[in-house]
Design a protein around this motif. Structure first.
Motif, PDB file in Angstrom:
ATOM      1  N   GLU A   4      -3.202  20.930  -6.654  1.00 10.77           N
ATOM      2  CA  GLU A   4      -2.517  21.624  -5.557  1.00 10.77           C
ATOM      3  C   GLU A   4      -1.045  21.213  -5.485  1.00 10.77           C
ATOM      4  O   GLU A   4      -0.157  22.062  -5.394  1.00 10.77           O
ATOM      5  CB  GLU A   4      -3.206  21.299  -4.227  1.00 10.77           C
ATOM      6  N   PHE A   5      -0.797  19.913  -5.563  1.00  9.65           N
ATOM      7  CA  PHE A   5       0.582  19.429  -5.513  1.00  9.65           C
ATOM      8  C   PHE A   5       1.352  19.882  -6.744  1.00  9.65           C
ATOM      9  O   PHE A   5       2.493  20.348  -6.643  1.00  9.65           O
ATOM     10  CB  PHE A   5       0.591  17.900  -5.407  1.00  9.65           C
ATOM     11  N   GLN A   6       0.738  19.758  -7.914  1.00  7.68           N
ATOM     12  CA  GLN A   6       1.426  20.119  -9.157  1.00  7.68           C
ATOM     13  C   GLN A   6       1.792  21.600  -9.202  1.00  7.68           C
ATOM     14  O   GLN A   6       2.867  21.976  -9.672  1.00  7.68           O
ATOM     15  CB  GLN A   6       0.548  19.743 -10.364  1.00  7.68           C
ATOM     16  N   LYS A   7       0.895  22.449  -8.711  1.00  8.15           N
ATOM     17  CA  LYS A   7       1.183  23.885  -8.711  1.00  8.15           C
ATOM     18  C   LYS A   7       2.362  24.200  -7.792  1.00  8.15           C
ATOM     19  O   LYS A   7       3.193  25.062  -8.100  1.00  8.15           O
ATOM     20  CB  LYS A   7      -0.053  24.659  -8.259  1.00  8.15           C
ATOM     21  N   GLN A   8       2.435  23.504  -6.666  1.00  7.42           N
ATOM     22  CA  GLN A   8       3.549  23.746  -5.752  1.00  7.42           C
ATOM     23  C   GLN A   8       4.875  23.280  -6.360  1.00  7.42           C
ATOM     24  O   GLN A   8       5.916  23.920  -6.181  1.00  7.42           O
ATOM     25  CB  GLN A   8       3.297  23.028  -4.422  1.00  7.42           C
ATOM     26  N   VAL A   9       4.815  22.160  -7.102  1.00  3.43           N
ATOM     27  CA  VAL A   9       6.027  21.686  -7.782  1.00  3.43           C
ATOM     28  C   VAL A   9       6.485  22.717  -8.809  1.00  3.43           C
ATOM     29  O   VAL A   9       7.671  23.059  -8.894  1.00  3.43           O
ATOM     30  CB  VAL A   9       5.758  20.324  -8.467  1.00  3.43           C
ATOM     31  N   GLU A  10       5.521  23.230  -9.603  1.00  6.88           N
ATOM     32  CA  GLU A  10       5.872  24.223 -10.621  1.00  6.88           C
ATOM     33  C   GLU A  10       6.422  25.487  -9.984  1.00  6.88           C
ATOM     34  O   GLU A  10       7.360  26.109 -10.496  1.00  6.88           O
ATOM     35  CB  GLU A  10       4.634  24.543 -11.459  1.00  6.88           C
ATOM     36  N   GLY A  22       0.798  -1.230   0.000  1.00  6.40           N
ATOM     37  CA  GLY A  22       0.000   0.000   0.000  1.00  6.40           C
ATOM     38  C   GLY A  22       0.823   1.269   0.000  1.00  6.40           C
ATOM     39  O   GLY A  22       0.278   2.359  -0.197  1.00  6.40           O
ATOM     40  N   ASP A  23       2.144   1.162   0.239  1.00  5.17           N
ATOM     41  CA  ASP A  23       3.000   2.349   0.146  1.00  5.17           C
ATOM     42  C   ASP A  23       2.912   2.933  -1.262  1.00  5.17           C
ATOM     43  O   ASP A  23       2.722   2.204  -2.241  1.00  5.17           O
ATOM     44  CB  ASP A  23       4.466   1.985   0.425  1.00  5.17           C
ATOM     45  N   ILE A  24       3.096   4.245  -1.352  1.00  6.09           N
ATOM     46  CA  ILE A  24       3.136   4.930  -2.648  1.00  6.09           C
ATOM     47  C   ILE A  24       4.576   5.302  -2.944  1.00  6.09           C
ATOM     48  O   ILE A  24       5.278   5.822  -2.068  1.00  6.09           O
ATOM     49  CB  ILE A  24       2.269   6.206  -2.636  1.00  6.09           C
ATOM     50  N   LEU A  25       5.025   5.054  -4.172  1.00  6.64           N
ATOM     51  CA  LEU A  25       6.368   5.454  -4.600  1.00  6.64           C
ATOM     52  C   LEU A  25       6.248   6.564  -5.640  1.00  6.64           C
ATOM     53  O   LEU A  25       5.450   6.468  -6.571  1.00  6.64           O
ATOM     54  CB  LEU A  25       7.124   4.265  -5.196  1.00  6.64           C
ATOM     55  N   LEU A  26       7.056   7.595  -5.471  1.00  6.50           N
ATOM     56  CA  LEU A  26       7.093   8.734  -6.398  1.00  6.50           C
ATOM     57  C   LEU A  26       8.511   8.881  -6.925  1.00  6.50           C
ATOM     58  O   LEU A  26       9.467   8.937  -6.136  1.00  6.50           O
ATOM     59  CB  LEU A  26       6.672  10.021  -5.678  1.00  6.50           C
ATOM     60  N   SER A  27       8.651   8.938  -8.249  1.00  8.90           N
ATOM     61  CA  SER A  27       9.988   9.146  -8.822  1.00  8.90           C
ATOM     62  C   SER A  27      10.336  10.629  -8.764  1.00  8.90           C
ATOM     63  O   SER A  27       9.504  11.489  -9.024  1.00  8.90           O
ATOM     64  CB  SER A  27      10.029   8.651 -10.269  1.00  8.90           C
ATOM     65  N   THR A  28      11.584  10.905  -8.423  1.00 13.37           N
ATOM     66  CA  THR A  28      12.028  12.302  -8.368  1.00 13.37           C
ATOM     67  C   THR A  28      13.323  12.507  -9.127  1.00 13.37           C
ATOM     68  O   THR A  28      13.847  13.613  -9.152  1.00 13.37           O
ATOM     69  CB  THR A  28      12.238  12.755  -6.916  1.00 13.37           C
ATOM     70  N   SER A  29      13.859  11.469  -9.725  1.00 15.80           N
ATOM     71  CA  SER A  29      15.074  11.636 -10.520  1.00 15.80           C
ATOM     72  C   SER A  29      14.755  11.250 -11.952  1.00 15.80           C
ATOM     73  O   SER A  29      13.905  10.395 -12.187  1.00 15.80           O
ATOM     74  CB  SER A  29      16.195  10.736  -9.992  1.00 15.80           C
ATOM     75  N   ALA A  30      15.473  11.858 -12.885  1.00 14.37           N
ATOM     76  CA  ALA A  30      15.254  11.640 -14.332  1.00 14.37           C
ATOM     77  C   ALA A  30      13.906  12.221 -14.747  1.00 14.37           C
ATOM     78  O   ALA A  30      13.831  13.059 -15.620  1.00 14.37           O
ATOM     79  CB  ALA A  30      15.348  10.171 -14.710  1.00 14.37           C
ATOM     80  N   SER A  31      12.825  11.779 -14.142  1.00 16.95           N
ATOM     81  CA  SER A  31      11.519  12.371 -14.432  1.00 16.95           C
ATOM     82  C   SER A  31      10.721  12.384 -13.138  1.00 16.95           C
ATOM     83  O   SER A  31      10.691  11.397 -12.416  1.00 16.95           O
ATOM     84  CB  SER A  31      10.783  11.579 -15.507  1.00 16.95           C
ATOM     85  N   LEU A  32      10.099  13.494 -12.877  1.00 21.96           N
ATOM     86  CA  LEU A  32       9.280  13.623 -11.669  1.00 21.96           C
ATOM     87  C   LEU A  32       7.861  13.198 -11.981  1.00 21.96           C
ATOM     88  O   LEU A  32       7.290  13.578 -12.988  1.00 21.96           O
ATOM     89  CB  LEU A  32       9.274  15.074 -11.191  1.00 21.96           C
ATOM     90  N   GLY A  33       7.296  12.384 -11.105  1.00 23.30           N
ATOM     91  CA  GLY A  33       5.876  12.149 -11.224  1.00 23.30           C
ATOM     92  C   GLY A  33       5.443  10.744 -11.557  1.00 23.30           C
ATOM     93  O   GLY A  33       4.260  10.465 -11.580  1.00 23.30           O
TER      94      GLY A  33
END
Length: 408
Positions: free
Chosen positions: A123-129, A71-82
């Motif tokens: 909300e999350f995407q705007k903060q990333v931008e 149930g953990d969520i993994l998010l990529s942050t290297s090479a490509s975010l998201g």
């Protein structure tokens, strides 16, 4: 509209997150505890795809606190975010590599499966931008997450949103797997009944006879991109099918100049630069689009002699890949297959039983095209609903009615 019962708080107050450890290649083994890599987050891939392995004793000693839970969520942050993935049974106890951030709720205010939709929400995407990260990430990690905030609906509403969006995701995934099965069946039939039975000719000879057209894409300036216009298909938009939804747009004035580089049903397209050999085909349901220079197209001009279905299946065969790989590495630059090289390739011309087999294959590929079209509709609906539900702009009852009314 956000209700009074919605919670607004720092990201770190409700989500426990942790970036995977940096581990040296000398610690990799042939078996042991899986080390999840970025490729495990590819769409449709197993979480263990492309993973390395670690010594279990070393994991217990140094990295036990990084062990993944179901149930953990993994998010990529290297090479490509998201890129996102939900950890299933196969990933329990595995370790996520550096560049991947593991997330899970801190307490009962947040439903675990809601996190992935938060990360895809506006909300999350705007903060990333606002942090200047964008889709091609340079420096993004836990430090940025500690500066973010989230807005959460009540748990009951989180569960309802998850239920609705997960049903759409499930249907999309089912369609994708069905289309993969259909293509695998078609390739098997092609290999058994057609492959190796045609008389080969050079592609340039077929071009001279007016049977075949081979071309590359339209060279557009940045100033030519924008809406309204046609999808501008780059290498990243070829993922088994042609993704016209997420493609950039070539403005109408420039699209009118694209000529033969505009798609036609039956075209087989493939990436000819960089990651060469990624194929897709244009169907009757594919929205009209324009190819970029990273994408080459092969177009049958005489379908009775070169059925598009056989052209597509042959181009995905080992015979075509052998010819591509023979010329792709001729320079010191990135892999590249020039138009000149393509026109020198040996192309089979089929007859008799092989052509009759095309009549058997066409319905299978047609069904696959229908599934692709359904998924475009479902994905567009999901992408429409997600930000409105996450932001409170749309209530779940209204969204449920929209889903019920959807044609797919």
């Amino acid at each position: 509209m956000v209700g009074e019962e919605w919670l607004s708080c720092p990201f770190a107050d409700v989500i426990d997150f942790q970036e995977g450890p940096g581990i040296l290649a000398k610690d990799f083994h042939d078996s042991g505890v899986p080390l999840i890599r970025l490729s495990g987050l590819d769409r449709g891939a197993s979480l263990l795809s492309g993973c390395n392995f670690l010594d279990p004793a070393m994991v217990r000693k140094r990295w036990a606190h990084f062990a993944l839970q179901q149930g953990d969520i993994l998010l990529s942050t290297s090479a490509s975010l998201g890129r996102l993935a939900v950890v299933g049974e196969e990933g329990v106890g595995a370790i996520a590599y550096t560049g991947l951030i593991r997330m899970r709720p801190k307490d009962g205010r947040l439903v675990a499966s809601f996190i992935r939709y938060l990360l895809e929400g506006p909300e999350f995407q705007k903060q990333v931008e606002a942090m200047g990260a964008g889709s091609v990430i340079r420096h993004f990690g836990p430090m940025h997450l500690r500066q973010m905030h989230v807005t959460l609906p009540p748990v009951v509403e989180q569960q309802a949103i998850v239920s609705l969006l997960a049903a759409l995701d499930g249907k999309i995934d089912l369609n994708r797997r069905m289309s993969e099965t259909l293509e695998a069946m078609a390739l098997t039939i092609f290999a058994e009944r057609v492959q190796g039975r045609g008389q080969t000719q050079k592609a340039r000879e077929l071009i001279a006879r007016g049977l075949l057209e081979i071309g590359d894409g339209y060279r557009a300036k940045n100033s030519e991109l924008g809406s309204p216009g046609l999808p501008f298909i780059r290498a990243g938009n070829l993922n088994g099918e042609i993704d016209t939804v997420k493609a950039e747009r070539l403005c109408d004035a420039s699209a009118a100049l694209a000529g033969s580089k505009t798609s036609k049903p039956g075209d087989v397209v493939f990436t000819s630069k960089g990651t060469v050999g990624r194929f897709a085909r244009v169907t009757d349901y594919t929205p009209e689009c324009v190819y970029s220079p990273q994408v080459c197209y092969w177009r049958s001009l005489e379908p009775r002699l070169i059925p598009p279905s056989l052209l597509f299946l042959w181009m995905k065969s080992a015979d075509m890949m052998r010819q591509i790989m023979a010329v792709a590495g001729q320079t010191d630059m990135a892999p590249y297959v020039s138009l000149r090289d393509q026109r020198q390739m040996d192309v089979p011309l089929y007859s008799g039983e092989a052509l009759r087999t095309a009549e058997l294959l066409e319905p299978m590929l047609h069904r696959q095209a229908v599934l692709f079209a359904e998924n475009r509709t479902l994905a567009s609906l999901r992408d429409l609903l997600l930000p409105k539900l996450i932001s409170g702009e749309l209530r779940i009852k209204v969204a449920e009615k929209l889903v019920e009314a959807a044609p797919a």
